[in-house]
Motif scaffolding. Structure first.
Motif, PDB file in Angstrom:
ATOM      1  N   LEU B  86       0.867  -1.186   0.000  1.00  0.00           N
ATOM      2  CA  LEU B  86       0.000   0.000   0.000  1.00  0.00           C
ATOM      3  C   LEU B  86       0.899   1.230   0.000  1.00  0.00           C
ATOM      4  O   LEU B  86       1.988   1.201   0.555  1.00  0.00           O
ATOM      5  N   TYR B  87       0.431   2.298  -0.614  1.00  0.00           N
ATOM      6  CA  TYR B  87       1.224   3.526  -0.621  1.00  0.00           C
ATOM      7  C   TYR B  87       1.045   4.221   0.722  1.00  0.00           C
ATOM      8  O   TYR B  87      -0.042   4.715   1.022  1.00  0.00           O
ATOM      9  N   PRO B  88       2.107   4.252   1.529  1.00  0.00           N
ATOM     10  CA  PRO B  88       1.925   4.713   2.910  1.00  0.00           C
ATOM     11  C   PRO B  88       1.539   6.192   3.012  1.00  0.00           C
ATOM     12  O   PRO B  88       0.978   6.602   4.010  1.00  0.00           O
ATOM     13  N   HIS B  89       1.862   6.958   1.964  1.00  0.00           N
ATOM     14  CA  HIS B  89       1.594   8.394   2.065  1.00  0.00           C
ATOM     15  C   HIS B  89       0.208   8.757   1.562  1.00  0.00           C
ATOM     16  O   HIS B  89      -0.176   9.912   1.605  1.00  0.00           O
ATOM     17  N   MET B  90      -0.553   7.784   1.080  1.00  0.00           N
ATOM     18  CA  MET B  90      -1.899   8.085   0.602  1.00  0.00           C
ATOM     19  C   MET B  90      -2.909   7.483   1.563  1.00  0.00           C
ATOM     20  O   MET B  90      -2.648   6.498   2.238  1.00  0.00           O
TER      21      MET B  90
END
Lengths: 282, 357, 312
Positions: B86-90
């Motif tokens: 998963l994209y941690p910043h989104m």
């Protein structure tokens, strides 16, 4: 005395010694700053008195006023800020791009080019100083903050730091992005850059400290006093004896080092860890 | 919908052959598990189907299309990674929306689709959170949502449960199976090294080892008709006992001579000479006293796994595991055993392939 | 077996183009200001030039000038006739003082701080503070502190009985020492923090095992801490050598471009600067910079050869 009591006593004495040593050296490291801060509010007559005095009497802002009465001084602040701003912006932009490419993209010659860049770290700046002066001179950028900044906007240490950071990110995230339709450039902007905030912050802070404090570059590449940065300007003011007293120099030194000191005090935990990890400020 | 066809697919990394001439068909709507130990080529196979790796040789077909030269995003596949990636910043919303955004789907439609998928997977109330604020199971669901939102025809999962703790894993196993096979009826290729996952979820299992496909079949086929000693020992727990020896014919009887002991085999075993005898620990008859055809064994130790318990019986270097009846105490030191006649397997001593059973 | 338009080829080409464009600016600038400049420096060292007129090939003459300077210096010529010799002599003395002292001080302070004590962060911050301040600023402050009626003389008079105030900055004997003290003050705290981090990275189990083996705190320090710190020590020494041998800022401010009284604070770096920008002999400056490079390279190389590679 039982052995246990003896041991406890030794332990207590040792702790006392430890604190005495550590506090003494803390004093040694802090004293010049404290002395300067106090003296900057004194008249030179008082600041140069022997034995030294500690309470400004009369308390005066005259030193700071003298400093700012010199028209050059605010210019030096502005120049230093501009130089630091250019260096920070350039490094954040260009070294993150390069670090990302070296860490995550495949292209011919990648590793050779990267080691070639790294080996530049071994070259003392004095070897390239004169040729670079000539190059900048030929470009007509001597005595120009932008010309000076050109030399430092793609620092090899910053590239190294960014590359290490991007290499530490998980492969799967980039593969997921690939499957979600990110090409190499989109992946840089949408994934790599947002994830690199800590590394970008580190690069920004180190480069800020380095450029704000830089001396030899500005000394050589900037020629006229109105283009000087603070370190060059202050040493110039000192050597030209612009003031008969020394206290404005002290006040100027404090003003010049205030941004870096404040930055350090605010970020100390993070900075100390980072500098230890990346090995030094150079 | 789509079937997936692998024709003679080979992948080399330098001199290392990761996948060797793989031929495999995954039928439309089928839940296929690629099973094997780490480094067997199963993940590489999955990544080639996804388009993350290019086959050195061979063809990959998805639906009626040869996809070797098709961009990963245009293959109608979606992949769920082991770490979920998963994209941690989104936010969760941003994660699910991302593939649509990259495909330039209009904003309104994106919002609608993300909400639909989130609703379907029961994660609507998580949409504004960051991945770091989610539990493992929730992250898993977000990863599924991100894959589903692309409306893929083929679903690829790479060890999706191995990052979860044991309890959730069992639960997620059934949820995943229900979702993919019964609700979406989507073609699924699922990579795992866990034979229990494979047995419980798969319509068919493809067992791989060292880049070579060993056997494809339903879980029952894999379990009851292992095509070679690798499959026989990799599937089933504890693994099948394999004993090297010689098959002899004496007085119209077929005897398996293991050196330390010998066993009578069914008469229809038509092989003679060196062979490997296999039987599962569960398929053994036990006697407490000496009995004709039974082998005496010294029990070295007993593993108690609740209801089941397994005794380790040794003959020199050979160790055999047999399931003991529930009533057997832990203090017995001797047992008489015999593999059930209809549950023995004989493998060729050289090729290790199944020749009887 | 794939057509040249396969996605793989396309993706690969896209990646190559992206990679090369992303590194382009950084690589071009570093090639120009690094490699090209280095070759230019080599070229320059064979020419006589004044930045304006024709470049005149002089062979090894520039190197000869440096060697003659060294020979004159060895025969006792005064500072003005042997500036390079003077700078070299000073910088070697300076390095011999600064590097061992700052390394030793840093280890000792780190060892003291590496205990269960309160206020560790306070000590780290105060020790580190000098490293975040410009060396020029530091030098300016210290000039004042080093004045004859300054704070340092005052402090020393209270510590050492019978101490007579010294005019550090204007003294041939003490100027270099004063510069060395400032350098040590400025860098030791920074290295102390590095050592402290390295010490805290040593697994506790090793100390516990040594304790069970009967090693006391002193022996634990010498037989565990020091050997485990070795890569860090090498790193600190190498960094120290590189910094000290190129010392410029402090000397420029505290001694002036001409090195102060009798050239007591003159350094090789100052001499290179003067050749290039005061005496306008860029060729000689380039030749001298190669000497400096050789000195830095050999010392750090020999040190690392003997004591192992620096940790990076």
């Amino acid at each position: 005395m039982t052995p246990k009591e003896k041991e406890r006593l030794i332990r207590r004495i040792w702790i006392v010694i430890t604190y005495v040593v550590l506090l003494t050296f803390a004093l040694v490291y802090l004293m010049p700053f404290i002395r300067s801060l106090v003296a900057s509010f004194m008249t030179w007559a008082q600041a140069s008195r022997y034995p030294p005095e500690w309470i400004p009497n009369p308390f005066t802002l005259e030193n700071y006023q003298k400093l700012f009465r010199l028209e050059l001084f605010p210019r030096w602040i502005r120049n230093t800020a501009l130089y630091a701003g250019l260096i920070v912006a350039g490094n954040v932009m260009f070294t993150s791009m390069a670090g990302y490419a070296f860490a995550r993209l495949k292209f011919p010659g990648r590793d050779v080019i990267f080691s070639a860049l790294l080996s530049l770290l071994m070259i003392p700046m004095f070897v390239t100083l004169v040729p670079n002066y000539i190059i900048i001179y030929k470009l007509g950028l001597i005595d120009n903050i932008f010309g000076l900044a050109l030399l430092g906007i793609t620092n090899v240490s910053s590239i190294f730091l960014m590359r290490q950071y991007f290499m530490s990110l998980s492969n799967e995230i980039f593969e997921a992005a690939r499957l979600d339709g990110c090409g190499p450039i989109k992946a840089f902007f949408y994934i790599a850059l947002p994830l690199a905030k800590p590394a970008l912050g580190a690069v920004a802070v180190y480069q800020f400290l380095g450029s704000w404090n830089a001396f030899i570059g500005p000394l050589i590449f900037l020629r006229s006093p109105e283009n000087f940065t603070l370190p060059v300007g202050l040493s110039f003011a000192f050597q030209r004896a612009m003031w008969t007293e020394y206290t404005p120099i002290i006040a100027g030194s404090l003003v010049a080092s205030a941004p870096t000191i404040i930055l350090f005090l605010v970020l100390n935990k993070y900075l100390i860890r980072g500098i230890v990890v990346t090995g030094g400020k150079g | 919908m789509a079937r997936v066809l692998l024709k003679n697919v080979t992948k080399k990394f330098g001199n290392v052959i990761a996948v060797n001439k793989l031929n495999l068909e995954i039928k439309d709507g089928e839940f296929m598990v690629l099973l094997g130990p780490s480094g067997c080529g199963k993940s590489t196979t999955l990544r080639m189907i996804a388009g993350l790796e290019t086959p050195t040789e061979g063809e990959i077909w998805i639906g009626e299309q040869l996809v070797n030269e098709i961009d990963p995003t245009k293959r109608n596949t979606a992949m769920v990674f082991q770490s979920y990636a998963l994209y941690p910043h989104m936010t969760v919303f941003g994660n699910i929306e991302f593939p649509l955004k990259m495909a330039r789907v209009p904003k309104q439609e994106r919002i609608k689709k993300v909400k639909e998928v989130a609703e379907f997977l029961g994660i609507s109330e998580l949409l504004n959170r960051k991945p770091s604020e989610l539990s493992g199971g929730q992250q898993q669901r977000v990863a599924l949502a991100r894959a589903l939102v692309r409306e893929p025809e083929v679903f690829l999962l790479d060890e999706p449960l191995s990052n979860l703790d044991a309890k959730i894993r069992t639960q997620m196993r059934f949820e995943l199976k229900k979702l993919l096979s019964y609700e979406l009826k989507i073609t699924t290729i699922y990579v795992t090294h866990d034979q229990v996952e494979a047995m419980t979820m798969a319509d068919r299992i493809a067992v791989m080892n060292r880049g070579v496909l060993q056997q494809v079949g339903t879980p029952d086929e894999i379990f009851y008709k292992p095509s070679n000693t690798f499959v026989a020992t990799f599937v089933g727990s504890p693994p099948m006992n394999l004993i090297e020896g010689e098959i002899l014919k004496k007085d119209n009887k077929v005897i398996f001579d293991a050196g330390e002991f010998s066993l009578e085999l069914p008469e229809d075993v038509g092989i003679e000479g060196k062979a490997v005898l296999g039987f599962r620990p569960q398929h053994v008859q036990i006697a407490k006293e000496e009995k004709a055809g039974f082998v005496r064994g010294k029990i070295l130790g007993i593993e108690k796994l609740g209801v089941e318990s397994y005794g380790h019986v040794t003959y020199g270097n050979l160790e055999i595991v047999i399931q003991l009846p529930e009533e057997v105490g832990s203090n017995i030191t001797e047992v008489y055993w015999k593999p059930k006649e209809d549950r023995i397997y004989i493998f060729d001593s050289k090729t290790k392939k199944l020749v009887y059973g | 077996m794939f057509s040249s338009f396969s996605f793989y080829e396309k993706a690969r080409n896209k990646e190559i183009v992206a990679g090369l464009s992303l590194i382009s600016i950084a690589v071009i600038l570093n090639i120009v200001f690094g490699y090209f400049a280095m070759m230019f420096a080599l070229y320059l060292s064979f020419f006589k030039w004044d930045y304006i007129g024709e470049m005149q090939f002089v062979g090894l003459k520039n190197f000869e000038i440096v060697i003659r300077d060294l020979i004159r210096g060895l025969h006792g010529a005064p500072y003005l006739l042997s500036p390079f010799y003077t700078g070299l002599k000073n910088i070697l003395i300076y390095t011999a003082i600064v590097v061992p002292v700052q390394t030793f001080l840093a280890i000792v302070l780190a060892a003291f701080a590496n205990q269960k004590i309160k206020g560790q962060q306070f000590f780290k911050v105060s020790y580190f503070l000098p490293a975040t301040t410009s060396s020029v600023i530091v030098a300016l402050i210290f000039i004042w502190l080093f004045m004859k009626n300054g704070f340092i003389n005052f402090a020393l008079a209270h510590i050492i009985p019978g101490f007579q105030p010294i005019d550090w900055i204007n003294s041939r004997e003490y100027l270099l020492l004063a510069i060395a003290i400032v350098a040590i003050w400025g860098t030791s705290g920074h290295f102390m923090v590095s050592f402290l981090a390295a010490m805290q990275a040593i697994p506790k189990e090793i100390y516990e095992a040594a304790m069970l083996d009967g090693a006391g705190p002193i022996r634990r320090f010498f037989f565990i801490t020091i050997p485990m710190l070795r890569p860090m020590i090498v790193y600190v020494v190498v960094m120290g050598l590189i910094g000290a041998l190129q010392m410029f800022d402090l000397a420029w401010v505290m001694a002036g471009a001409n090195g102060g009284p009798g050239g007591a604070g003159y350094t090789v770096a100052l001499d290179i600067y003067n050749e290039a920008f005061t005496r306008i002999r860029p060729g000689v400056a380039a030749a001298k910079s190669w000497f400096l490079f050789a000195i830095i390279f050999t010392t750090t190389y020999l040190f690392q050869k003997k004591y192992g590679r620096a940790m990076r």
